[in-house]
Design a protein around this motif. Sequence first.
Motif, PDB file in Angstrom:
ATOM      1  N   SER A  31      -3.585  10.871   2.865  1.00 27.78           N
ATOM      2  CA  SER A  31      -4.959  10.860   2.455  1.00 27.78           C
ATOM      3  C   SER A  31      -5.564   9.519   2.222  1.00 27.78           C
ATOM      4  N   GLY A  32      -6.875   9.400   1.870  1.00 24.50           N
ATOM      5  CA  GLY A  32      -7.626   8.236   1.223  1.00 24.50           C
ATOM      6  C   GLY A  32      -8.159   7.623   2.424  1.00 24.50           C
ATOM      7  N   LEU A  33      -9.187   6.672   1.885  1.00 25.08           N
ATOM      8  CA  LEU A  33     -10.213   5.872   2.662  1.00 25.08           C
ATOM      9  C   LEU A  33      -9.790   4.484   2.640  1.00 25.08           C
ATOM     10  N   LEU A  34      -8.431   4.192   2.309  1.00 27.09           N
ATOM     11  CA  LEU A  34      -7.942   2.642   2.308  1.00 27.09           C
ATOM     12  C   LEU A  34      -6.312   2.855   2.776  1.00 27.09           C
ATOM     13  N   VAL A  35      -5.921   1.693   3.066  1.00 26.44           N
ATOM     14  CA  VAL A  35      -4.596   1.553   3.435  1.00 26.44           C
ATOM     15  C   VAL A  35      -4.235   0.280   2.635  1.00 26.44           C
ATOM     16  N   TYR A  36      -3.010   0.500   1.969  1.00 22.62           N
ATOM     17  CA  TYR A  36      -2.303  -0.512   1.055  1.00 22.62           C
ATOM     18  C   TYR A  36      -1.267  -0.942   1.816  1.00 22.62           C
ATOM     19  N   ALA A  37      -1.160  -2.372   1.703  1.00 22.26           N
ATOM     20  CA  ALA A  37      -0.265  -3.024   2.427  1.00 22.26           C
ATOM     21  C   ALA A  37       0.547  -4.334   1.696  1.00 22.26           C
ATOM     22  N   LEU A  38       1.797  -4.329   1.663  1.00 21.06           N
ATOM     23  CA  LEU A  38       2.503  -5.269   0.983  1.00 21.06           C
ATOM     24  C   LEU A  38       2.618  -6.281   1.890  1.00 21.06           C
ATOM     25  N   LEU A  64       3.700  -9.398   9.214  1.00 17.95           N
ATOM     26  CA  LEU A  64       3.075  -9.690   7.972  1.00 17.95           C
ATOM     27  C   LEU A  64       2.894  -8.725   6.974  1.00 17.95           C
ATOM     28  N   PHE A  65       2.785  -7.769   7.245  1.00 17.84           N
ATOM     29  CA  PHE A  65       2.301  -6.503   6.045  1.00 17.84           C
ATOM     30  C   PHE A  65       3.336  -5.290   6.465  1.00 17.84           C
ATOM     31  N   GLU A  66       3.711  -4.798   5.245  1.00 18.01           N
ATOM     32  CA  GLU A  66       4.476  -3.277   5.067  1.00 18.01           C
ATOM     33  C   GLU A  66       3.311  -2.636   4.528  1.00 18.01           C
ATOM     34  N   ALA A  68      -0.535  -8.117  -2.092  1.00 14.63           N
ATOM     35  CA  ALA A  68      -0.828  -7.071  -1.415  1.00 14.63           C
ATOM     36  C   ALA A  68      -2.233  -7.181  -1.036  1.00 14.63           C
ATOM     37  N   ALA A  69      -2.560  -6.099  -0.154  1.00 12.02           N
ATOM     38  CA  ALA A  69      -4.071  -6.066   0.364  1.00 12.02           C
ATOM     39  C   ALA A  69      -4.215  -4.855   0.632  1.00 12.02           C
TER      40      ALA A  69
END
Length: 496
Positions: A421-428, A413-415, A464-465
């Motif tokens: 680094s960082g505190l979130l995951v970006y997903a297309l 469902l997501f790429e 995106a999420a």
Amino acid sequence: MPDFTVPLSSYTEKYRYKYLALFHALRSAIHDGTLPEGTRLPSTRELAEMYGLSRGSVSQAYEMLLAEGYVRTTVGSGTFVTGVLGKAPESAAATAQMTLSPWGSRMVAAMQQSGDAAEGLANTPAPAAAEALISFRDSGPREALFPSAEWKSALAWVARSKHGAHAAAAADPAGDRELRAAIAAHLRRSRGISADAEQICLFNGSMQAITLLTQLLLGEGEPAVLEDPCYYGITRAVSACGGVAVPAQLDGEGMVPRDFVARLLFVTPGRQFPTGVVLSPARRRELLAWAARRNAVIVEDDYDSEFRWSGRPLEPLKALDRDERVVYIGSFSKTMFAALRVGYAVLPRSLIRPVTLAKALYEPAPPAHQEQQALARFMLTGGYERHLRRMRRHYGAMQAALRQGLEQEIGDLFELRPADSGLLVYALWRRSPEEFQAFREAAYARGVVFRNAEIYRQTPGPPAACFGFAHLDKNALYEGISRLKEAWKDIQVTRV
């Protein structure tokens, strides 16, 4: 059981979700003075028992109050009312309507573009699992992991020190000098930024710094260059100040430089928000050359640079700035705890006086002065560095677990975009916009929410999420991923 009453019943008739009813009941009580500033609210367990609610519903209501500035939390002490800081409750519509200035009208309009309504969940049916809602929205660091004993020791030291009780009266509007010196030393060591205490101004969070700088540097109708997508707080600041946002395209190397006709540019080079793309060295040099050529100011928001798991860290723009064109902004809300509203800006010398004078107009004496002194003590005694090392290990493991779980369970469902680094995951999203909205609603029905990245865009783009994880433990993280998988199954069943 604490002696505490809030008129909840009238709000449960109006709002279908218990956490919303509690949020509005508490917010109205704060506005009408029933809960004055300084009131200590019951713990989530106590309030849940009093009104027959789940602790999850109470926690979510408290988080909403915290996000809008109505309450503050102190590790080990509780949740306290800060006063009337957010939007007026619905009942205010019945009072006399005052005429706002153009700036005031724009500010209100900009701030109204937030919340579930902006993300398309306002009219979604109540979650079946609302009693144990799992949120992948960014809620700040997990306070259970914070070294509260060390922090309390620093606060106690301030209370005992000879200057702690009286320093606030003669405090510098730029903030506590010892803290500014400690920040300068930390930035020299960790980020390669050559700065001294005089160049640093402390703020009540990084957003206050962004807003004040925008007011100072952006004229009515003037353009400001923003990444697209970008943090919506920056978009709101530009809009409220009467500026015109100029979206800048992103690719795999970050912001795509052009000869922008503007004198103000915002960028997140260390880890683009929200996509996670790192601005390449060549692009960094191009932006600095553009700023010198255009006599422009670059505002560099280094919002979570402290949490890097792999790869060689690149120097911030500020470390490469030889022409005094870059304002570097940082914050402690993600490295310490969310209620510690201490942000800072490293200023070009030509901006030190204007920014300090403007800050003095808003706050002649800086707020939370003892907390600033305690933070200086915490940094100077090594507590901050030790805490960062522990949290890097913890968050690195959490990010790896989140990425692995998402890829295994809903990778079709997501790429997931790469990130070191960082505190979130970006997903297309890999499927249609209609399926994305259906999935978000199905997830909500299962008691899971995540951030719709559309709220960060200025121009249309693919769905995106954003999956935040810093506030979760591993059990909640895995349970949330499992529910997301079940939510997609729910959609398939309805199609049969």
